[in-house]
Scaffold this active site. Structure first.
Site, PDB file in Angstrom:
ATOM      1  N   ASP A 106       0.833  -1.233   0.125  1.00 20.89           N
ATOM      2  CA  ASP A 106      -0.079   0.036  -0.019  1.00 20.89           C
ATOM      3  C   ASP A 106       0.952   1.204   0.020  1.00 20.89           C
ATOM      4  O   ASP A 106       2.196   1.049   0.075  1.00 20.89           O
ATOM      5  CB  ASP A 106      -1.008   0.140   1.263  1.00 20.89           C
ATOM      6  N   ASN A 132       5.238  -4.793  18.263  1.00 21.96           N
ATOM      7  CA  ASN A 132       4.399  -5.590  17.340  1.00 21.96           C
ATOM      8  C   ASN A 132       3.397  -6.003  18.292  1.00 21.96           C
ATOM      9  O   ASN A 132       3.190  -5.681  19.454  1.00 21.96           O
ATOM     10  CB  ASN A 132       4.997  -7.299  17.276  1.00 21.96           C
ATOM     11  N   CYS A 152       0.316  -0.629 -21.927  1.00 20.75           N
ATOM     12  CA  CYS A 152       1.392  -0.134 -20.958  1.00 20.75           C
ATOM     13  C   CYS A 152       1.912   1.448 -21.394  1.00 20.75           C
ATOM     14  O   CYS A 152       2.132   1.877 -22.579  1.00 20.75           O
ATOM     15  CB  CYS A 152       2.734  -0.821 -21.519  1.00 20.75           C
ATOM     16  N   CYS A 172       5.021  -3.686 -16.871  1.00 23.82           N
ATOM     17  CA  CYS A 172       4.874  -4.230 -18.177  1.00 23.82           C
ATOM     18  C   CYS A 172       5.884  -5.528 -18.236  1.00 23.82           C
ATOM     19  O   CYS A 172       7.077  -5.381 -18.125  1.00 23.82           O
ATOM     20  CB  CYS A 172       5.196  -3.169 -19.314  1.00 23.82           C
ATOM     21  N   HIS A 206       8.435  -5.430  -1.442  1.00 25.72           N
ATOM     22  CA  HIS A 206       7.819  -6.477  -2.269  1.00 25.72           C
ATOM     23  C   HIS A 206       6.757  -5.616  -3.192  1.00 25.72           C
ATOM     24  O   HIS A 206       5.759  -6.218  -3.612  1.00 25.72           O
ATOM     25  CB  HIS A 206       6.728  -6.736  -1.096  1.00 25.72           C
TER      26      HIS A 206
END
Ligand code: OAD
Length: 238
Positions: A93, A201, A135, A116, A108
């Site tokens: 995101d 966390n 593209c 493309c 990632h």
């Protein structure tokens, strides 16, 4: 101070974007082999495009939360004092950028880009990717895929990440389960380099034992509190 921050899905969880490995996570509901591998895309491109088209729409509808904003403020505070914050995210995101972070790498990939298969360009892309779309870089038709790293593919920006880790004084992992390599190995690499390590966390991650400091709770609470301690008060280090 040079700070290296690694974020994962837990950082965006309170923005309504699901995590992967929690009991109701994305990979508990969908098969990653069908949806997040080059082989899955080759077998059923429409299914894979539909999955990422839906995630792209969810991302555009989501807003940054207090954790994203705290990291953006921390980057600005460190830079004012001659330091830096290198933000390496596993998230696809754009919530770090929308919160105001500038020094961000998406190891990632990014949902809001289309890559493309013919020319390799990763072009900005806000809408659904359709089978006939063209593209923007080379004008080929029907060659676009999500600019997302799938299982079996090499993560992006590994040189920049290694360089930033070598320069860091503190390594902090936020909202990541520590189960996907190479990101899961960064904390061990940091320790070998003699860098202090900190985990924020919801629960102890798979790597919890590697961290010098650990703070557990929702990122929207732990990240602003930790960033505040770093920049103000008796324990401030910057
Ligand atoms: P995971 O789903 O594996 O882990 C998310 C972590 O966030 C867990 O440890 C949760 O306890 C924690 N968490 C959940 N809610 C939180 C909250 N509100 N505040 C703080 N922490 C919270 O997600 P990642 O570690 O990001 O890769 O997963 C790594 C990669 O695996 C992803 O980038 C993705 C996935 O497959 C690809 O798609 C290539």
């Amino acid at each position: 101070m040079n700070l290296f921050v690694l974020t994962g899905a837990g950082c965006s969880a309170e923005s309504g974007l699901g995590t992967f490995r929690d009991t109701d996570g994305v990979w508990a509901r969908f098969d990653p082999m069908k949806l997040a591998t080059p082989e899955g895309f080759a077998a059923d491109p429409d299914l894979v495009q539909a999955f990422y088209n839906a995630r792209r729409r969810n991302t555009r509808a989501a807003s940054p939360n207090a954790a994203h904003f705290a990291l953006a403020r921390l980057e600005a505070a460190l830079e004012r004092r001659g330091g830096s914050l290198f933000l390496c995210t596993q998230n696809i995101d754009d919530l770090h950028e929308r919160a105001g972070s500038h020094n961000v790498v998406h190891m990632h990939g990014e949902l809001l880009r289309a890559r493309c298969l013919q020319c390799g360009a990763a072009s900005p892309w806000q809408d659904d990717i359709g089978g006939d779309d063209v593209c923007p870089a080379c004008r080929a038709a029907g060659t676009l895929r999500p600019h997302v790293v799938w299982f079996g593919e090499m993560p992006l920006y590994m040189h920049e990440i290694h360089d930033a880790l070598e320069e860091a004084d503190l390594f902090v992992a936020i909202g990541t389960s520590g189960s996907v390599y190479p990101a899961a190995g960064f904390v061990a690499a940091a320790r070998q380099l003699g860098i202090r390590t900190c985990e924020l966390n919801l629960d102890p991650s798979d790597n919890a034992g590697y961290f010098d400091e650990r703070f557990y709770g929702p990122a929207s609470e732990t990240v602003p509190a930790w960033a505040g301690r770093l920049t103000a008060g008796p324990d401030a280090v910057v």
